[in-house]
Enzyme design. Structure first.
Site, PDB file in Angstrom:
ATOM      1  N   CYS A 113      -2.548   8.205   2.433  1.00 14.49           N
ATOM      2  CA  CYS A 113      -2.084   6.831   2.644  1.00 14.49           C
ATOM      3  C   CYS A 113      -2.639   5.937   1.539  1.00 14.49           C
ATOM      4  O   CYS A 113      -3.845   5.927   1.283  1.00 14.49           O
ATOM      5  CB  CYS A 113      -2.554   6.370   4.021  1.00 14.49           C
ATOM      6  SG  CYS A 113      -2.961   4.634   4.102  1.00 14.49           S
ATOM      7  N   HIS A 115      -2.886   2.791   1.420  1.00 12.21           N
ATOM      8  CA  HIS A 115      -3.586   1.586   1.876  1.00 12.21           C
ATOM      9  C   HIS A 115      -5.040   1.838   2.241  1.00 12.21           C
ATOM     10  O   HIS A 115      -5.855   0.930   2.217  1.00 12.21           O
ATOM     11  CB  HIS A 115      -2.864   0.963   3.073  1.00 12.21           C
ATOM     12  CG  HIS A 115      -1.447   0.598   2.765  1.00 12.21           C
ATOM     13  ND1 HIS A 115      -0.381   0.999   3.528  1.00 12.21           N
ATOM     14  CD2 HIS A 115      -0.929  -0.111   1.740  1.00 12.21           C
ATOM     15  CE1 HIS A 115       0.736   0.533   3.000  1.00 12.21           C
ATOM     16  NE2 HIS A 115       0.434  -0.128   1.908  1.00 12.21           N
ATOM     17  N   HIS A 116      -5.337   3.068   2.646  1.00 10.50           N
ATOM     18  CA  HIS A 116      -6.711   3.390   3.058  1.00 10.50           C
ATOM     19  C   HIS A 116      -7.278   4.608   2.326  1.00 10.50           C
ATOM     20  O   HIS A 116      -8.448   4.945   2.505  1.00 10.50           O
ATOM     21  CB  HIS A 116      -6.760   3.686   4.563  1.00 10.50           C
ATOM     22  CG  HIS A 116      -6.333   2.526   5.418  1.00 10.50           C
ATOM     23  ND1 HIS A 116      -5.032   2.361   5.840  1.00 10.50           N
ATOM     24  CD2 HIS A 116      -7.037   1.485   5.917  1.00 10.50           C
ATOM     25  CE1 HIS A 116      -4.946   1.254   6.581  1.00 10.50           C
ATOM     26  NE2 HIS A 116      -6.152   0.703   6.634  1.00 10.50           N
ATOM     27  N   GLN A 154       4.767   6.506   3.826  1.00 10.22           N
ATOM     28  CA  GLN A 154       5.669   7.559   4.292  1.00 10.22           C
ATOM     29  C   GLN A 154       7.138   7.243   4.002  1.00 10.22           C
ATOM     30  O   GLN A 154       7.922   8.138   3.698  1.00 10.22           O
ATOM     31  CB  GLN A 154       5.440   7.772   5.797  1.00 10.22           C
ATOM     32  CG  GLN A 154       6.110   9.040   6.310  1.00 10.22           C
ATOM     33  CD  GLN A 154       5.788   9.299   7.762  1.00 10.22           C
ATOM     34  OE1 GLN A 154       4.644   9.126   8.182  1.00 10.22           O
ATOM     35  NE2 GLN A 154       6.773   9.714   8.529  1.00 10.22           N
ATOM     36  N   HIS A 182      -1.082   9.710  10.582  1.00  6.94           N
ATOM     37  CA  HIS A 182      -1.837   8.984   9.558  1.00  6.94           C
ATOM     38  C   HIS A 182      -3.267   8.864  10.056  1.00  6.94           C
ATOM     39  O   HIS A 182      -3.500   8.234  11.089  1.00  6.94           O
ATOM     40  CB  HIS A 182      -1.239   7.597   9.342  1.00  6.94           C
ATOM     41  CG  HIS A 182       0.121   7.633   8.720  1.00  6.94           C
ATOM     42  ND1 HIS A 182       0.424   6.965   7.563  1.00  6.94           N
ATOM     43  CD2 HIS A 182       1.245   8.302   9.065  1.00  6.94           C
ATOM     44  CE1 HIS A 182       1.686   7.198   7.239  1.00  6.94           C
ATOM     45  NE2 HIS A 182       2.211   8.001   8.147  1.00  6.94           N
TER      46      HIS A 182
HETATM   47 ZN   LIG Z   1      -3.277   3.669   6.012  1.00  4.60          ZN
END
Ligand SMILES: [Zn+2]
Length: 225
Positions: A113, A115-116, A154, A182
């Protein structure tokens, strides 16, 4: 913008993942450094993070971590950023005159992912209807793997897989469904261990309800992992 304000904004965004364009947002100078140069630079960055966290980098268990993580980022989990690693296009003529849908289902998918920087683990299901060109079955797994090995959302991953296969197969009639967990949702934040995310992209003939239904019947979505 100060850090506190940025943190507040990120918090306000919550776990809602924002999908951007189909292309991975890369800078024009993305490949000016060689892989070895990138590993050397990221090694220092990881050292700095661990240092800031107060970890003792002389400890036997920790001292190899910066190099290990740097290599893993560049050559493995983000290796699909480099166009040189894109699977070669090897297609064949459809000699059997098979006109029906071909479905490759339950392709194991490991991504990250963006974002993280936490894992995304799931299954991809792909279908296409040949217009005269076919690909080897493992080719579809390789395409999934190539685009998965990037910082991803995704939705974009699903679109990139379809777009690539449309180009390789020279047809719009390609579809992909991804069902994935996730870890940023399952293991932290809201900690919903059971939820998974389903995304789909239907090109050409798959936009018709009947063709789409046939594909979805074949894959019979069933998350067991
Ligand atoms: Zn994430």
């Amino acid at each position: 913008m100060d850090l506190e304000k940025q943190l507040k904004e990120i918090e306000a965004m919550g776990i809602d993942h924002i999908a951007g364009a189909t292309e991975t947002p890369l800078r024009p100078d993305a490949f000016e450094l060689s892989d070895i140069e990138k590993i050397a630079s990221i090694k220092k960055d990881v050292q700095s993070i661990m240092q800031t966290l107060g970890l003792d980098l002389t400890d036997d268990s920790l001292k190899g971590t910066p190099t290990r993580v740097a290599k893993m980022f560049v050559q493995e989990i983000f290796g699909g950023l480099h166009p040189d690693r894109k699977p070669k296009a090897s297609t064949f003529e459809n000699k059997y005159k098979y006109q029906e849908m071909l479905v490759e289902k339950n392709i194991t998918l490991y991504s990250t992912c963006e974002h993280h920087l936490l894992p995304i683990v799931g299954k991809a299901h792909i279908a296409y209807i040949s217009n005269g060109t076919v690909v080897g079955l493992s080719k579809m797994n390789r395409i999934v793997d190539y685009y998965a090995k990037r910082p991803q959302v995704q939705e974009r991953l699903t679109m990139q897989i379809v777009k690539e296969l449309q180009q390789v197969l020279n047809t719009e009639d390609v579809a992909c469904v991804i069902d994935a967990k996730h870890l940023c949702v399952n293991s932290r934040g809201i900690r919903d261990i059971d939820s998974s995310t389903v995304t789909s992209e239907f090109g050409g003939a798959f936009k018709s309800a009947e063709t789409r239904r046939e594909f979805l019947d074949y894959i019979k979505l069933d998350t067991e992992f």
